[in-house]
Design a protein around this motif. Structure first.
Motif, PDB file in Angstrom:
ATOM      1  N   ALA A  46       0.867  -1.187   0.000  1.00  0.00           N
ATOM      2  CA  ALA A  46       0.000   0.000   0.000  1.00  0.00           C
ATOM      3  C   ALA A  46       0.899   1.231   0.000  1.00  0.00           C
ATOM      4  O   ALA A  46       1.395   1.668   1.046  1.00  0.00           O
ATOM      5  CB  ALA A  46      -0.921  -0.002   1.213  1.00  0.00           C
ATOM      6  N   LYS A  48       0.556   4.286  -0.177  1.00  0.00           N
ATOM      7  CA  LYS A  48       0.242   5.493   0.591  1.00  0.00           C
ATOM      8  C   LYS A  48       0.952   5.514   1.949  1.00  0.00           C
ATOM      9  O   LYS A  48       1.170   6.576   2.519  1.00  0.00           O
ATOM     10  CB  LYS A  48      -1.271   5.663   0.768  1.00  0.00           C
ATOM     11  N   ASP A  67      -0.510  -1.236  -4.243  1.00  0.00           N
ATOM     12  CA  ASP A  67      -1.904  -0.860  -4.049  1.00  0.00           C
ATOM     13  C   ASP A  67      -1.951   0.662  -3.992  1.00  0.00           C
ATOM     14  O   ASP A  67      -1.256   1.270  -3.179  1.00  0.00           O
ATOM     15  CB  ASP A  67      -2.414  -1.467  -2.732  1.00  0.00           C
ATOM     16  N   ALA A  90      -7.688   1.457  -5.518  1.00  0.00           N
ATOM     17  CA  ALA A  90      -8.903   1.581  -4.711  1.00  0.00           C
ATOM     18  C   ALA A  90      -9.190   3.056  -4.446  1.00  0.00           C
ATOM     19  O   ALA A  90      -8.442   3.930  -4.884  1.00  0.00           O
ATOM     20  CB  ALA A  90      -8.738   0.838  -3.397  1.00  0.00           C
ATOM     21  N   ARG A 137     -15.242  -3.640  -4.487  1.00  0.00           N
ATOM     22  CA  ARG A 137     -14.938  -3.602  -3.050  1.00  0.00           C
ATOM     23  C   ARG A 137     -16.231  -3.717  -2.283  1.00  0.00           C
ATOM     24  O   ARG A 137     -17.136  -2.883  -2.433  1.00  0.00           O
ATOM     25  CB  ARG A 137     -14.209  -2.309  -2.680  1.00  0.00           C
ATOM     26  N   HIS A 185     -13.038  -7.473  -3.575  1.00  0.00           N
ATOM     27  CA  HIS A 185     -12.031  -6.811  -2.763  1.00  0.00           C
ATOM     28  C   HIS A 185     -12.616  -6.407  -1.414  1.00  0.00           C
ATOM     29  O   HIS A 185     -13.791  -6.034  -1.333  1.00  0.00           O
ATOM     30  CB  HIS A 185     -11.525  -5.562  -3.530  1.00  0.00           C
ATOM     31  N   HIS A 187     -11.270  -4.546   2.551  1.00  0.00           N
ATOM     32  CA  HIS A 187     -10.195  -3.988   3.393  1.00  0.00           C
ATOM     33  C   HIS A 187     -10.891  -3.442   4.634  1.00  0.00           C
ATOM     34  O   HIS A 187     -11.639  -2.484   4.561  1.00  0.00           O
ATOM     35  CB  HIS A 187      -9.441  -2.867   2.653  1.00  0.00           C
ATOM     36  N   SER A 190      -7.205  -0.693   9.708  1.00  0.00           N
ATOM     37  CA  SER A 190      -5.752  -0.630   9.850  1.00  0.00           C
ATOM     38  C   SER A 190      -5.343  -0.843  11.307  1.00  0.00           C
ATOM     39  O   SER A 190      -6.162  -0.690  12.212  1.00  0.00           O
ATOM     40  CB  SER A 190      -5.260   0.734   9.361  1.00  0.00           C
ATOM     41  N   GLN A 191      -4.062  -1.193  11.487  1.00  0.00           N
ATOM     42  CA  GLN A 191      -3.510  -1.439  12.832  1.00  0.00           C
ATOM     43  C   GLN A 191      -4.356  -2.479  13.572  1.00  0.00           C
ATOM     44  O   GLN A 191      -4.712  -2.316  14.745  1.00  0.00           O
ATOM     45  CB  GLN A 191      -3.368  -0.118  13.611  1.00  0.00           C
ATOM     46  N   GLY A 226      -5.503  -5.188   3.458  1.00  0.00           N
ATOM     47  CA  GLY A 226      -4.378  -5.189   4.400  1.00  0.00           C
ATOM     48  C   GLY A 226      -4.881  -4.912   5.797  1.00  0.00           C
ATOM     49  O   GLY A 226      -5.936  -5.388   6.187  1.00  0.00           O
ATOM     50  N   GLU A 265      -3.023  -6.502   0.509  1.00  0.00           N
ATOM     51  CA  GLU A 265      -2.528  -5.126   0.374  1.00  0.00           C
ATOM     52  C   GLU A 265      -1.996  -4.680   1.729  1.00  0.00           C
ATOM     53  O   GLU A 265      -2.767  -4.253   2.585  1.00  0.00           O
ATOM     54  CB  GLU A 265      -3.667  -4.195  -0.040  1.00  0.00           C
ATOM     55  N   LEU A 266      -0.700  -4.813   1.928  1.00  0.00           N
ATOM     56  CA  LEU A 266      -0.126  -4.501   3.235  1.00  0.00           C
ATOM     57  C   LEU A 266       0.677  -3.203   3.185  1.00  0.00           C
ATOM     58  O   LEU A 266       1.487  -3.004   2.287  1.00  0.00           O
ATOM     59  CB  LEU A 266       0.774  -5.650   3.692  1.00  0.00           C
ATOM     60  N   ARG A 268       1.266  -0.644   6.551  1.00  0.00           N
ATOM     61  CA  ARG A 268       1.912  -0.417   7.850  1.00  0.00           C
ATOM     62  C   ARG A 268       2.787  -1.594   8.305  1.00  0.00           C
ATOM     63  O   ARG A 268       3.891  -1.392   8.810  1.00  0.00           O
ATOM     64  CB  ARG A 268       0.818  -0.179   8.898  1.00  0.00           C
ATOM     65  N   TYR A 362       2.662   6.083   7.431  1.00  0.00           N
ATOM     66  CA  TYR A 362       1.762   7.201   7.714  1.00  0.00           C
ATOM     67  C   TYR A 362       2.446   8.255   8.592  1.00  0.00           C
ATOM     68  O   TYR A 362       1.828   8.873   9.453  1.00  0.00           O
ATOM     69  CB  TYR A 362       0.446   6.701   8.342  1.00  0.00           C
TER      70      TYR A 362
HETATM   71  C1  LIG Z   1      -4.611   1.970   3.332  1.00  0.00           C
HETATM   72  C2  LIG Z   1      -5.060   0.780   2.597  1.00  0.00           C
HETATM   73  C3  LIG Z   1      -4.384  -0.434   2.734  1.00  0.00           C
HETATM   74  C4  LIG Z   1      -3.205  -0.621   3.669  1.00  0.00           C
HETATM   75  O1  LIG Z   1      -3.548  -0.534   4.998  1.00  0.00           O
HETATM   76  P1  LIG Z   1      -2.468  -0.897   6.138  1.00  0.00           P
HETATM   77  O2  LIG Z   1      -3.223  -0.778   7.406  1.00  0.00           O
HETATM   78  O3  LIG Z   1      -1.363   0.080   6.043  1.00  0.00           O
HETATM   79  O4  LIG Z   1      -2.000  -2.302   5.879  1.00  0.00           O
HETATM   80  C5  LIG Z   1      -4.819  -1.502   1.974  1.00  0.00           C
HETATM   81  N1  LIG Z   1      -5.877  -1.383   1.132  1.00  0.00           N
HETATM   82  C6  LIG Z   1      -6.543  -0.234   0.988  1.00  0.00           C
HETATM   83  C7  LIG Z   1      -7.676  -0.181   0.048  1.00  0.00           C
HETATM   84  C8  LIG Z   1      -6.168   0.877   1.707  1.00  0.00           C
HETATM   85  O5  LIG Z   1      -6.856   2.020   1.574  1.00  0.00           O
END
Ligand SMILES: *Cc1c(COP(=O)(O)O)cnc(C)c1O
Length: 384
Positions: A46, A48, A67, A90, A137, A185, A187, A190-191, A226, A265-266, A268, A362
């Motif tokens: 990921a 970002k 991703d 995404a 998604r 898909h 997701h 996070s964390q 992720g 999609e990993l 962090r 982040y």
């Molecule tokens: C941010 C994001 C991720 C990654 O998330 P992490 O918590 O950093 O693993 C994966 N997929 C999508 C769609 C996201 O927006």
């Protein structure tokens, strides 16, 4: 064992700055290779979480995909040498231009988050004379047991399509001539440190997959997203998360069809622990119940404490004196510009260096120019 930093080198560098331990990052990628890629899983980083080229270079060499959640991220991934067929895209609010960027490169998958987006994508693909490969998604309504600002898979969250809309989706699909639906898909947030939400997710995915098959839709891939978390409290005890257990949950709970690909999609969990924000103590001020260590890094360099009430460990790099109680605060004119409250640290004085740990994900990418602060530099373990 405390992490060893090249403190003498740090003394000559202008603070604050980001410092990335590329050896640790490589070790983390090796774990993902060993426990994920070796099982045939596809892992997209990921971007970002951290889009620095040095990071992306190692990700690419490890054989991971990307991703993205914006058009510029697609361009960055291409620039860093990733192949478009490794790129998933995404985002709840893709602009027409961003969609065109994805179409231009023929990316692996548009992860569409609404029925309207499917219609728009179909239209733009038609105009471009392209066939868009799409994954929808879906919002599985799974509780991720994490901070509410980083929970994404509940009905109340803005992300994904509610599975109740599936009948409408199945009705629409035959009319979307420039879309090829290849996957689903998810997701959920996070964390996420507890593995139970991922097991719950698998159960939901299995049900959704059955629904698609009842409609005669065969899925070439499942993308489970992720969200795996890192240990912010003890980064030295757990320098990389337990990927064996993480991938093991999916191996155990996910119904994978013959020839079907599973994508992750990993963000962090890959890059979080390798980054540190290095800062200098500007002033020490005695308070009523605590002492304030005012450092030269603030929420402009690392916003996670202010935004998510995140607690990053603070290591003092240049003092081994007796501990005292401190609030570690930044220079910005916001009360939330506080890294930690009431923690015990070796006594510090003006000029001491501290490392704010676990800041690789982040962190630098969310920095801002508030108070006209300049963007800080990044240094890598193989160059200082
Ligand atoms: C941010 C994001 C991720 C990654 O998330 P992490 O918590 O950093 O693993 C994966 N997929 C999508 C769609 C996201 O927006």
């Amino acid at each position: 064992m405390p992490h060893v930093f090249p403190v003498n080198k740090f003394r000559s560098l202008q603070t604050p700055f980001y410092y990335y331990d590329l050896t640790l990052f490589q070790e983390t990628l090796d774990k993902v290779k060993k426990h994920g890629l070796s099982k045939g899983y596809h892992v997209h980083y990921a971007i970002k979480a951290n889009f620095n080229f040095r990071i992306l270079e190692l990700v690419r060499e490890a054989g991971l995909g990307i991703d993205c959640v914006s058009g510029k991220e697609i361009e960055r991934a291409i620039e860093a040498g990733f192949s478009p067929d490794q790129i998933a895209f995404a985002g709840v609010g893709k602009t027409d231009d961003e969609i065109r960027t994805g179409l231009k490169y023929n990316i692996f998958s548009f992860n569409c988050e609404s029925l309207q987006e499917l219609e728009v994508l179909n239209q733009l693909a038609k105009e471009a004379g392209k066939m868009a490969t799409v994954s929808v998604r879906l919002n599985p309504n799974v509780e991720a047991k994490t901070h509410k600002y980083i929970t994404t898979g509940l009905n109340e969250n803005k992300f994904g399509i509610n599975p109740e809309m599936l009948p409408q989706l199945f009705e629409m699909l035959p009319g979307l001539d420039n879309i090829k639906l290849t996957g689903i898909h998810f997701h959920i947030g996070s964390q996420i440190r507890d593995l139970k939400p991922f097991a719950d997710l698998c159960e939901k995915v299995n049900l959704v997959q059955d629904r698609f098959e009842q409609e005669g839709v065969k899925l070439a891939h499942i993308n489970v997203g992720g969200g795996y978390g890192i240990n912010y409290e003890n980064p030295d005890e757990e320098p990389h998360p337990d990927f064996e257990s993480f991938f093991g949950v999916f191996e155990q709970h996910l119904d994978v069809r013959e020839g079907q690909q599973v994508h992750f999609e990993l963000g962090r969990s890959l890059v979080g622990q390798c980054g540190n924000l290095i800062s200098k103590v500007l002033f020490v001020k005695e308070g009523i119940n605590t002492n304030f260590a005012v450092i030269d890094a603030g929420m402009t360099e690392l916003i996670r404490p202010a935004l998510y009430q995140a607690a990053h460990n603070v290591d003092v790099l240049t003092s081994e004196k007796k501990p005292k109680t401190y609030d570690v605060v930044g220079p910005i004119c916001e009360t939330s510009d506080t890294f930690r409250k009431g923690i015990q640290l070796p006594e510090v004085k003006r000029g001491d260096l501290v490392a704010i740990r676990s800041a690789g994900a982040y962190g630098e990418v969310m920095s801002s120019g508030f108070n006209l602060r300049e963007k800080v530099k990044a240094y890598y373990s193989d160059e200082v």
